[in-house]
Design a protein around this motif. Sequence first.
Motif, PDB file in Angstrom:
ATOM      1  N   VAL A  80      18.885   6.966  37.394  1.00 53.91           N
ATOM      2  CA  VAL A  80      19.534   7.003  35.842  1.00 53.91           C
ATOM      3  C   VAL A  80      18.942   6.299  35.408  1.00 53.91           C
ATOM      4  O   VAL A  80      18.404   5.922  33.832  1.00 53.91           O
ATOM      5  CB  VAL A  80      21.126   5.779  35.601  1.00 53.91           C
ATOM      6  CG1 VAL A  80      21.940   5.802  34.073  1.00 53.91           C
ATOM      7  CG2 VAL A  80      22.123   7.013  36.269  1.00 53.91           C
ATOM      8  N   PHE A  81      18.282   4.320  35.408  1.00 49.17           N
ATOM      9  CA  PHE A  81      17.685   3.522  35.193  1.00 49.17           C
ATOM     10  C   PHE A  81      16.389   3.586  35.088  1.00 49.17           C
ATOM     11  O   PHE A  81      15.882   3.598  34.337  1.00 49.17           O
ATOM     12  CB  PHE A  81      17.287   1.991  35.941  1.00 49.17           C
ATOM     13  CG  PHE A  81      19.272   1.514  36.369  1.00 49.17           C
ATOM     14  CD1 PHE A  81      19.817   1.005  35.132  1.00 49.17           C
ATOM     15  CD2 PHE A  81      19.640   1.079  37.332  1.00 49.17           C
ATOM     16  CE1 PHE A  81      20.822   0.663  35.140  1.00 49.17           C
ATOM     17  CE2 PHE A  81      20.870  -0.009  37.349  1.00 49.17           C
ATOM     18  CZ  PHE A  81      21.569   0.070  36.151  1.00 49.17           C
ATOM     19  N   ASN A  82      15.558   4.726  36.319  1.00 50.94           N
ATOM     20  CA  ASN A  82      14.404   5.395  35.735  1.00 50.94           C
ATOM     21  C   ASN A  82      14.353   5.935  34.223  1.00 50.94           C
ATOM     22  O   ASN A  82      13.165   6.079  33.923  1.00 50.94           O
ATOM     23  CB  ASN A  82      13.828   5.729  37.346  1.00 50.94           C
ATOM     24  CG  ASN A  82      13.200   5.181  38.287  1.00 50.94           C
ATOM     25  OD1 ASN A  82      12.943   3.540  37.851  1.00 50.94           O
ATOM     26  ND2 ASN A  82      13.291   5.249  39.981  1.00 50.94           N
ATOM     27  N   LEU A  83      15.220   7.470  34.451  1.00 49.39           N
ATOM     28  CA  LEU A  83      15.135   7.598  33.358  1.00 49.39           C
ATOM     29  C   LEU A  83      15.540   7.069  31.954  1.00 49.39           C
ATOM     30  O   LEU A  83      15.117   7.193  31.117  1.00 49.39           O
ATOM     31  CB  LEU A  83      16.359   9.046  33.882  1.00 49.39           C
ATOM     32  CG  LEU A  83      15.914  10.422  32.537  1.00 49.39           C
ATOM     33  CD1 LEU A  83      14.705  10.611  32.455  1.00 49.39           C
ATOM     34  CD2 LEU A  83      17.354  11.286  33.015  1.00 49.39           C
ATOM     35  N   SER A  84      16.543   6.232  32.134  1.00 47.89           N
ATOM     36  CA  SER A  84      16.869   5.625  30.512  1.00 47.89           C
ATOM     37  C   SER A  84      15.326   5.414  30.083  1.00 47.89           C
ATOM     38  O   SER A  84      15.405   4.544  29.067  1.00 47.89           O
ATOM     39  CB  SER A  84      17.946   4.558  31.178  1.00 47.89           C
ATOM     40  OG  SER A  84      19.110   5.273  31.462  1.00 47.89           O
ATOM     41  N   THR A  85      14.867   4.290  31.382  1.00 42.53           N
ATOM     42  CA  THR A  85      13.342   3.333  31.419  1.00 42.53           C
ATOM     43  C   THR A  85      12.508   4.366  30.654  1.00 42.53           C
ATOM     44  O   THR A  85      11.660   3.749  29.643  1.00 42.53           O
ATOM     45  CB  THR A  85      12.632   2.713  32.743  1.00 42.53           C
ATOM     46  OG1 THR A  85      14.383   2.206  32.720  1.00 42.53           O
ATOM     47  CG2 THR A  85      11.767   1.844  32.108  1.00 42.53           C
ATOM     48  N   THR A  86      12.437   5.626  31.188  1.00 41.77           N
ATOM     49  CA  THR A  86      11.796   6.084  30.362  1.00 41.77           C
ATOM     50  C   THR A  86      11.738   7.181  29.533  1.00 41.77           C
ATOM     51  O   THR A  86      10.895   6.581  28.690  1.00 41.77           O
ATOM     52  CB  THR A  86      11.571   7.575  31.355  1.00 41.77           C
ATOM     53  OG1 THR A  86      11.144   7.022  32.816  1.00 41.77           O
ATOM     54  CG2 THR A  86      10.445   8.454  30.721  1.00 41.77           C
ATOM     55  N   ILE A  87      13.451   6.616  28.863  1.00 40.42           N
ATOM     56  CA  ILE A  87      13.501   7.310  27.512  1.00 40.42           C
ATOM     57  C   ILE A  87      12.890   5.851  26.123  1.00 40.42           C
ATOM     58  O   ILE A  87      12.603   5.783  25.379  1.00 40.42           O
ATOM     59  CB  ILE A  87      14.337   7.562  27.636  1.00 40.42           C
ATOM     60  CG1 ILE A  87      15.328   9.072  28.381  1.00 40.42           C
ATOM     61  CG2 ILE A  87      15.240   7.559  25.882  1.00 40.42           C
ATOM     62  CD1 ILE A  87      16.504   9.184  28.077  1.00 40.42           C
ATOM     63  N   VAL A  88      13.726   4.589  27.608  1.00 45.07           N
ATOM     64  CA  VAL A  88      14.042   3.726  25.807  1.00 45.07           C
ATOM     65  C   VAL A  88      12.574   2.715  26.458  1.00 45.07           C
ATOM     66  O   VAL A  88      12.676   1.879  26.865  1.00 45.07           O
ATOM     67  CB  VAL A  88      15.012   2.126  26.494  1.00 45.07           C
ATOM     68  CG1 VAL A  88      14.850   1.138  24.619  1.00 45.07           C
ATOM     69  CG2 VAL A  88      16.583   3.573  26.368  1.00 45.07           C
ATOM     70  N   GLY A  89      11.576   3.807  25.078  1.00 43.75           N
ATOM     71  CA  GLY A  89      10.210   2.750  25.747  1.00 43.75           C
ATOM     72  C   GLY A  89      10.285   2.017  24.323  1.00 43.75           C
ATOM     73  O   GLY A  89      10.889   1.037  24.164  1.00 43.75           O
TER      74      GLY A  89
END
Length: 459
Positions: A47-56
């Motif tokens: 979840v954190f890795n995907l969220s980080t990919t999105i919220v750049g």
Amino acid sequence: MTVLPSSDRKYRRSPPRSPLLPQKLDDDQSFDAHGSGFDGASTSGAVFNLSTTIVGAGIMGLPAAVNQLGLIPGLLTIMFVSMLTESSIDMILRFSRASKSKTYSGVATNAFGGAGSNILQACIVINNLGMLVVYMIIIGDVLSGTSVDGFHHGGVIEEWFGQHWWTTRSALLLFTTFFVFAPLISFKRVDSLRYTSALSVALAVVFVAITAGVVIVKLMEGKIGMPRLMPKLVNQASFWKLFTTVPVVVTAYICHHNILPIENELKDPTQMKSIVRKSLTLCTSVYIATSFFGVVLFGDHTMDDVLANFDGDLGIPYSSLLDDLVRVSYGLHLMLVFPIVFFSLRLNIDGLLFPYAIPIAFDNKRFFSVTIALMGFILMGASFVPSIWDAFQFTGATAAVCVGFIFPAAITLRNIPGIATKNDRLISWMMIFLAVSTSTVAVTSDIYSIFYVDEGITS
């Protein structure tokens, strides 16, 4: 890093008698790319890795986009693109399982052959390169400042220590590259970045919380007026200019290139759909809050990179301290997002340049050569791209819509495994129509504004 099976790189050689990796991986077959020391990624880490990919960096362009669209249409656009993104990701996940492909390019290969895979990888490379250049630009803005229309917005390092050779933009970006990016982009497995991803999401929330707090204080003191709820249409050019905001919003949701690498490392891949939903819910909440409070706080003075607004008096006590906290927190956030996006960039450009080589994870010389070359190109790009708005419009109107919407829709319509439903086809045609039409109008409007800058929306 998740290693690609040979089926996903259709034209890659494998040793003739003892393949390095299996040709296909069944749904119940474990996938350990780098030895027995890795038991699989956790749901929270994913979840954190995907969220980080999105919220750049995309979040920094959203307040300007929403201000141009008007508060109500702008926030509705963010929610609509979020729903389309969930649908497109679901298509990628379903067709990857049906074709037993472990990468996005592998799904494209199954649908369109090697040519389709190459086009998709090229789009991912263009999109990710554009995004990483944007990250560099914003980090440079935060640390050393930026100049707009003859006015210089100071950076935090420049304000703290004054103007020296080591506080210049180029010097600070070089320091950041060697001491922050270099260690993080050397990991070969995306799950290795789960802790930095969690920290990056927390830093983004800090940015939103401070912005919201400033708005609430100023509202209580009666220092904020009513934001513009609808777009300001002066003439025909101003109407077409609204479409240039769509690529900015689309770019803020592009994460499709990291969906399957993240799923491949999960202990329980069946949780991926839930992970996507949680990540999109979190990111959409952050996007809406940032856009709303940013527009309310700065109104028509909202800059393309809203961070640049946080270098003056906010009209409340401790304004200077809050400015620094906002800029530093988000600058650090982008530094931690950078390796996540770089991970996918390196993987796809390697597939384009060395289609017949062994996976890059097993070739240290090629791994570090590609890494160094890409970092050099990104540093050069950050020195010549004039603003993040230009980069967002270019990548968002071209590569981003292809990666996020056109390819998932085209794969669904192609329907090689035969699993697409009538509703899938309807959504796919809608995605293609919206992506092509808005991107065409956005590019046309950009060209128009270049040649008629003096007769544009300000006339």
